[in-house]
Enzyme design. Sequence first.
Site, PDB file in Angstrom:
ATOM      1  N   ASP A  53       0.895  -1.151   0.000  1.00  0.00           N
ATOM      2  CA  ASP A  53       0.000   0.000   0.000  1.00  0.00           C
ATOM      3  C   ASP A  53       0.936   1.205   0.000  1.00  0.00           C
ATOM      4  O   ASP A  53       1.487   1.570   1.038  1.00  0.00           O
ATOM      5  CB  ASP A  53      -0.904   0.010   1.227  1.00  0.00           C
ATOM      6  CG  ASP A  53      -1.888   1.183   1.224  1.00  0.00           C
ATOM      7  OD1 ASP A  53      -1.641   2.152   0.476  1.00  0.00           O
ATOM      8  OD2 ASP A  53      -2.883   1.141   1.965  1.00  0.00           O
ATOM      9  N   HIS A  54       1.142   1.808  -1.185  1.00  0.00           N
ATOM     10  CA  HIS A  54       2.208   2.804  -1.300  1.00  0.00           C
ATOM     11  C   HIS A  54       1.989   4.003  -0.393  1.00  0.00           C
ATOM     12  O   HIS A  54       2.944   4.702  -0.058  1.00  0.00           O
ATOM     13  CB  HIS A  54       2.376   3.249  -2.756  1.00  0.00           C
ATOM     14  CG  HIS A  54       1.269   4.089  -3.289  1.00  0.00           C
ATOM     15  ND1 HIS A  54       0.134   3.554  -3.845  1.00  0.00           N
ATOM     16  CD2 HIS A  54       1.119   5.440  -3.347  1.00  0.00           C
ATOM     17  CE1 HIS A  54      -0.660   4.533  -4.231  1.00  0.00           C
ATOM     18  NE2 HIS A  54      -0.102   5.689  -3.942  1.00  0.00           N
ATOM     19  N   HIS A  77      -6.227   2.546   1.406  1.00  0.00           N
ATOM     20  CA  HIS A  77      -5.538   3.765   1.840  1.00  0.00           C
ATOM     21  C   HIS A  77      -6.225   4.444   3.035  1.00  0.00           C
ATOM     22  O   HIS A  77      -5.601   4.716   4.056  1.00  0.00           O
ATOM     23  CB  HIS A  77      -5.472   4.784   0.694  1.00  0.00           C
ATOM     24  CG  HIS A  77      -4.740   4.300  -0.513  1.00  0.00           C
ATOM     25  ND1 HIS A  77      -3.700   3.406  -0.445  1.00  0.00           N
ATOM     26  CD2 HIS A  77      -4.885   4.603  -1.829  1.00  0.00           C
ATOM     27  CE1 HIS A  77      -3.240   3.175  -1.667  1.00  0.00           C
ATOM     28  NE2 HIS A  77      -3.941   3.885  -2.519  1.00  0.00           N
TER      29      HIS A  77
END
Length: 531
Positions: free
Chosen positions: A222-223, A285
């Site tokens: 999950d950047h 996110h």
Amino acid sequence: MTDPAAVSDDPVLDDVVADDFGETNVWINPLRDPADRRLPRIAGPSGLVIFGVTGDLSRKKLMPAIYDLANRGLLPPGFSLVGFARRDWEDEDFAQVVHDSVKEHSRTPFREEVWQQLAKGMRFVQGEFVDNAAFEKLRETIEELDKAQGTGGNFAFYLSVPPKFFPQVVQQLKAHGLADPPKGSWRRAVIEKPFGHDLASAQELNQVVHEVFPRDEVFRIDHYLGKETVQNILALRFANAMFEPIWNRGYVDHVQITMAEDIGIGGRAGYYDGIGAARDVIQNHLLQLMALTAMEEPASFHPKALVAEKLKVLTSVKIPDDLGKHTVRAQYAHGFQGGEEVPGYLEEEGINPKSKTDTYAAIKLEINNRRWAGVPFYLRTGKRLGRRVTEIAVVFQRAPYLPFDAAATEELGQNALVIRVQPDEGVTVRFGSKVPGTSMEVRDVTMDFAYGESFTESSPEAYERLILDVLLGDANLFPRHQEVETSWRILDPIEKYWDAHGKPAQYQAGTWGPAEADEMLARDGRSWRRP
């Protein structure tokens, strides 16, 4: 080894403690003094295999991040990069593609000596995911790199491919012995989101992956969790004494978490239609940002302790009883963005004119625990909104009594602490101050902290930090399978309600969303922040 993380009576949390974390093979430099903070963490002998290496993510993010790590001296001299795709390329063709991507997208200056060192370890394997011969060639390539580059048998497999291919690739890795590390080495799987499209598919995917790789060797990217500002949430809360006493229901009125984009779907119609904003952004996110904002202080920064605290938040989430009043989905309509006329979602190329896919989603959640009971968390995301911004706004209650004339505080709002994740990363505190002059007038002012102004070193890209953590075996910034599945348990009932009730609302491109979202907060006596 016993970790000091608390053990709860919750079976989901116990599953974390019992099953999800083992001892990882971490290379230790015998010449490093653990107390020496002058040197950054450096990966040991290792390599990375990227499936789907010709895609945009690989060209614009992964390859530049690898070069930037090498340029900063954080990769071993023998680091190896293997690309796997259908293109009819030789090793030299692949190296040229990486070279061009690095030149165009890398964060740090291009240095020929760094590039030449990195290029020595680059290889390309052509093939389809069903091609057994290609995976045999991949195995031979890895064995050759072990001898030529000294990778020590340590390889991570990055699945930068559509989710439908995850099981196929993972099974091929198992069938050809690529997932089984030599003694004293490691093999890891790196999976890009989305992690399924609902709870059932996420559980099925986790089962397939865990049959091949140990749970502590699976890294779900999950950047957003790799961004410096997201990590700073933990520093802000737990390295300072001034925030903790007011970080609770006694002082906080509500929390708003926003991820807004000013672009449309671009060429992603095939992926996006049927997925939508809530599945694409809220499930991963925004729920992760909420968990970091609301979690209790962990006993340590060990992955087990962090996940246990985040899971306590996610398992305590209460979705609204009336989903019609407290959730909103919408699609952007024809409008103007940045002075240019843009089409509506249903007018985009490749989109079914009858599509019910949401490009905007807003939901109200509560957390049923002692710290947050009764405090609403408003999560919203959307495309074609006013500007690109991601922020967490902790909005505090108004002062219980103001000893000023009503006219003196007409322009005074609520105190807020705003964490800007992107762009202009930093933190803003909003509070009331007297306006200079002979009369008493109190007005909102802001106090800013900006990364770019406070630190001489620029923040690394999220993928730099995450790729390095994969090579180091550090799982702090990666959601575990329990977090993924618990997040789907939150979102699934909302998606099911939306599927059964009408069509998405509409909002004009370039605005801040539909009127229905404003009405959702107005019913609670609140309004959305204008970032």
